[in-house]
Design a protein around this motif. Sequence first.
Motif, PDB file in Angstrom:
ATOM      1  N   TYR A 120       0.847  -1.192   0.000  1.00 14.61           N
ATOM      2  CA  TYR A 120       0.000   0.000   0.000  1.00 14.61           C
ATOM      3  C   TYR A 120       0.880   1.238   0.000  1.00 14.61           C
ATOM      4  N   GLY A 121       0.383   2.301  -0.596  1.00 10.57           N
ATOM      5  CA  GLY A 121       1.089   3.573  -0.587  1.00 10.57           C
ATOM      6  C   GLY A 121       0.329   4.599   0.228  1.00 10.57           C
ATOM      7  N   ILE A 122       1.066   5.472   0.872  1.00 14.61           N
ATOM      8  CA  ILE A 122       0.474   6.608   1.579  1.00 14.61           C
ATOM      9  C   ILE A 122       1.078   7.881   0.998  1.00 14.61           C
ATOM     10  N   CYS A 123       0.219   8.817   0.660  1.00 19.19           N
ATOM     11  CA  CYS A 123       0.679  10.149   0.253  1.00 19.19           C
ATOM     12  C   CYS A 123       0.892  10.960   1.527  1.00 19.19           C
ATOM     13  N   VAL A 124       2.143  11.182   1.864  1.00 14.85           N
ATOM     14  CA  VAL A 124       2.493  11.797   3.149  1.00 14.85           C
ATOM     15  C   VAL A 124       2.471  13.310   3.045  1.00 14.85           C
ATOM     16  N   MET A 125       1.525  13.923   3.724  1.00 18.67           N
ATOM     17  CA  MET A 125       1.493  15.368   3.899  1.00 18.67           C
ATOM     18  C   MET A 125       1.465  15.614   5.410  1.00 18.67           C
ATOM     19  N   SER A 126       2.640  15.598   6.015  1.00 18.84           N
ATOM     20  CA  SER A 126       2.720  15.650   7.477  1.00 18.84           C
ATOM     21  C   SER A 126       4.036  16.296   7.890  1.00 18.84           C
ATOM     22  N   PRO A 127       4.085  17.620   8.002  1.00 16.34           N
ATOM     23  CA  PRO A 127       5.318  18.303   8.409  1.00 16.34           C
ATOM     24  C   PRO A 127       5.747  17.884   9.814  1.00 16.34           C
ATOM     25  N   THR A 128       6.936  17.349   9.916  1.00 19.39           N
ATOM     26  CA  THR A 128       7.452  16.841  11.191  1.00 19.39           C
ATOM     27  C   THR A 128       8.938  17.147  11.282  1.00 19.39           C
TER      28      THR A 128
ATOM     29  N   ASP B 193       4.649  19.348  13.498  1.00 20.69           N
ATOM     30  CA  ASP B 193       4.702  20.776  13.218  1.00 20.69           C
ATOM     31  C   ASP B 193       3.378  21.358  12.764  1.00 20.69           C
ATOM     32  N   CYS B 194       2.317  20.534  12.705  1.00 16.74           N
ATOM     33  CA  CYS B 194       0.977  21.027  12.395  1.00 16.74           C
ATOM     34  C   CYS B 194       0.015  20.641  13.515  1.00 16.74           C
ATOM     35  N   HIS B 195      -0.982  21.484  13.737  1.00 16.08           N
ATOM     36  CA  HIS B 195      -1.944  21.266  14.809  1.00 16.08           C
ATOM     37  C   HIS B 195      -3.263  21.952  14.444  1.00 16.08           C
ATOM     38  N   PRO B 196      -4.410  21.370  14.781  1.00 13.49           N
ATOM     39  CA  PRO B 196      -4.601  20.149  15.578  1.00 13.49           C
ATOM     40  C   PRO B 196      -4.493  18.868  14.774  1.00 13.49           C
ATOM     41  N   VAL B 197      -4.556  18.944  13.442  1.00 13.46           N
ATOM     42  CA  VAL B 197      -4.379  17.745  12.619  1.00 13.46           C
ATOM     43  C   VAL B 197      -2.900  17.631  12.254  1.00 13.46           C
ATOM     44  N   PRO B 198      -2.225  16.564  12.672  1.00 17.20           N
ATOM     45  CA  PRO B 198      -0.783  16.468  12.413  1.00 17.20           C
ATOM     46  C   PRO B 198      -0.433  16.147  10.971  1.00 17.20           C
ATOM     47  N   GLY B 199      -1.412  15.679  10.184  1.00 18.97           N
ATOM     48  CA  GLY B 199      -1.075  15.370   8.807  1.00 18.97           C
ATOM     49  C   GLY B 199      -2.216  14.768   8.021  1.00 18.97           C
ATOM     50  N   LEU B 200      -2.014  14.714   6.715  1.00 24.30           N
ATOM     51  CA  LEU B 200      -2.913  14.033   5.786  1.00 24.30           C
ATOM     52  C   LEU B 200      -2.201  12.782   5.308  1.00 24.30           C
ATOM     53  N   LEU B 201      -2.825  11.625   5.512  1.00 21.46           N
ATOM     54  CA  LEU B 201      -2.203  10.362   5.150  1.00 21.46           C
ATOM     55  C   LEU B 201      -3.187   9.510   4.358  1.00 21.46           C
TER      56      LEU B 201
ATOM     57  N   GLY C 135      -5.863  10.723  14.894  1.00 21.04           N
ATOM     58  CA  GLY C 135      -5.950  12.172  14.755  1.00 21.04           C
ATOM     59  C   GLY C 135      -5.609  12.710  13.387  1.00 21.04           C
ATOM     60  N   TYR C 136      -5.288  11.843  12.448  1.00 19.36           N
ATOM     61  CA  TYR C 136      -4.925  12.278  11.102  1.00 19.36           C
ATOM     62  C   TYR C 136      -6.155  12.342  10.204  1.00 19.36           C
ATOM     63  N   GLU C 137      -6.024  13.068   9.109  1.00 24.16           N
ATOM     64  CA  GLU C 137      -6.980  12.994   8.019  1.00 24.16           C
ATOM     65  C   GLU C 137      -6.515  11.872   7.101  1.00 24.16           C
TER      66      GLU C 137
ATOM     67  N   GLU D 258      -5.328  20.852  -7.172  1.00 25.49           N
ATOM     68  CA  GLU D 258      -5.997  19.743  -6.497  1.00 25.49           C
ATOM     69  C   GLU D 258      -5.279  19.389  -5.198  1.00 25.49           C
ATOM     70  N   ASP D 259      -3.964  19.431  -5.245  1.00 19.02           N
ATOM     71  CA  ASP D 259      -3.159  19.159  -4.056  1.00 19.02           C
ATOM     72  C   ASP D 259      -3.406  20.216  -2.992  1.00 19.02           C
ATOM     73  N   ASN D 260      -3.439  21.484  -3.416  1.00 14.20           N
ATOM     74  CA  ASN D 260      -3.678  22.573  -2.470  1.00 14.20           C
ATOM     75  C   ASN D 260      -5.068  22.485  -1.849  1.00 14.20           C
ATOM     76  N   GLU D 261      -6.039  22.088  -2.647  1.00 11.01           N
ATOM     77  CA  GLU D 261      -7.404  21.953  -2.142  1.00 11.01           C
ATOM     78  C   GLU D 261      -7.494  20.882  -1.061  1.00 11.01           C
ATOM     79  N   ARG D 262      -6.730  19.802  -1.223  1.00 10.27           N
ATOM     80  CA  ARG D 262      -6.732  18.738  -0.217  1.00 10.27           C
ATOM     81  C   ARG D 262      -6.142  19.233   1.104  1.00 10.27           C
ATOM     82  N   ARG D 263      -5.141  20.078   1.026  1.00  6.76           N
ATOM     83  CA  ARG D 263      -4.484  20.578   2.237  1.00  6.76           C
ATOM     84  C   ARG D 263      -5.235  21.730   2.901  1.00  6.76           C
ATOM     85  N   ALA D 264      -6.006  22.469   2.121  1.00  3.13           N
ATOM     86  CA  ALA D 264      -6.579  23.736   2.576  1.00  3.13           C
ATOM     87  C   ALA D 264      -7.371  23.584   3.868  1.00  3.13           C
ATOM     88  N   GLY D 265      -7.051  24.432   4.832  1.00  2.00           N
ATOM     89  CA  GLY D 265      -7.795  24.465   6.084  1.00  2.00           C
ATOM     90  C   GLY D 265      -7.499  23.316   7.018  1.00  2.00           C
TER      91      GLY D 265
END
Length: 322
Positions: A120-128, A139-147, A171-173, A233-240
């Motif tokens: 399986y692959g995970i698209c890691v968007m999680s600043p740490t 380095d992100c709060h309250p959601v530590p990342g998008l996985l 606690g992740y998205e 599309e990538d920015n929309e996934r991260r937004a907010g």
Amino acid sequence: MRFIVYGAGAVGGVLGAYLHLSGQQVVLIARGAHLAAIREHGLTLEDATGSRTMAVPAVAGPGEIEWRDGDVVLLGVKGQDTEAALRDLAVYAPAATPVVCLQNGVDNERQALRAFEHVYGICVMSPTTHLTPGVVRADCHPVPGLLDVGRFPSGVDATAESIAAALRKAGYESVPRPDIMRWKYGKLLRNVGNAVDAVCGRADGVREIVGRIRAEAEAVLDAAGIAYTPEDEDNERRAGILKAAVADSRGGGSSWQSLARGTGHIEADYLSGEIVLVARLHGLTAPYNENARRWANLFAREGRPPASLPAEQWLATLPADA
């Protein structure tokens, strides 16, 4: 489901900590001073709420684990360490064990599929951040990342659904995606600038260099017919969702941290180097990504400090026709 986090550095260590805090079973595989610190003092997680130290089981390798049904490997090592980690895992982990590539780059899943059927692959968007043994920081709060997660090479199954649910509990998205590699190629376009961030920092002129590296990478993927998520599309996934806990809290990205810790190696061959490989396979050149790869490897090999190369010197080593 028990998660074996192979590579408990920045991303893997933070995820392992949050999985543990959410009541899920976790075993960390770490090495060197980081492993020693976790065994002696526990794993310390820093985030916007403060600092917590927890006793999470930690081992030096898969041979120290009593493997059982329901184990899931979260492979969190850098791309240059994937081959050795998979070779190690294949000796001890049952062949049916799901292996989840919690990594940047797009080559890890292909390597894993040689040894394990369920990848399986995970698209890691999680600043740490991980700079100190035994300590990791979200380095992100309250959601530590998008996985977001999906089966490799494509598809979604019950295991992907269960992994996504476990990540959300921590606690992740996370959503299951049948086209996870399209998302990972989109993330690759964001990561090709990591090598310049590592060696040049954020000095004047660096942003322009990164823009050229990314434009070149996008052109190579287009020529090769490789699908990727466009920037909007990538920015929309991260937004907010991904909100920095402290403004400019990170000294640099994962490649910068490799140089700062003096590890002696860096991931550039699997980020900018991936673009170089694709270009060569299709009779093209990628001079900006090749220059990025070469400089990053030189810095890692010689132990040079991060962010110490002037942008003008980086540009001066490009081919004349770049």
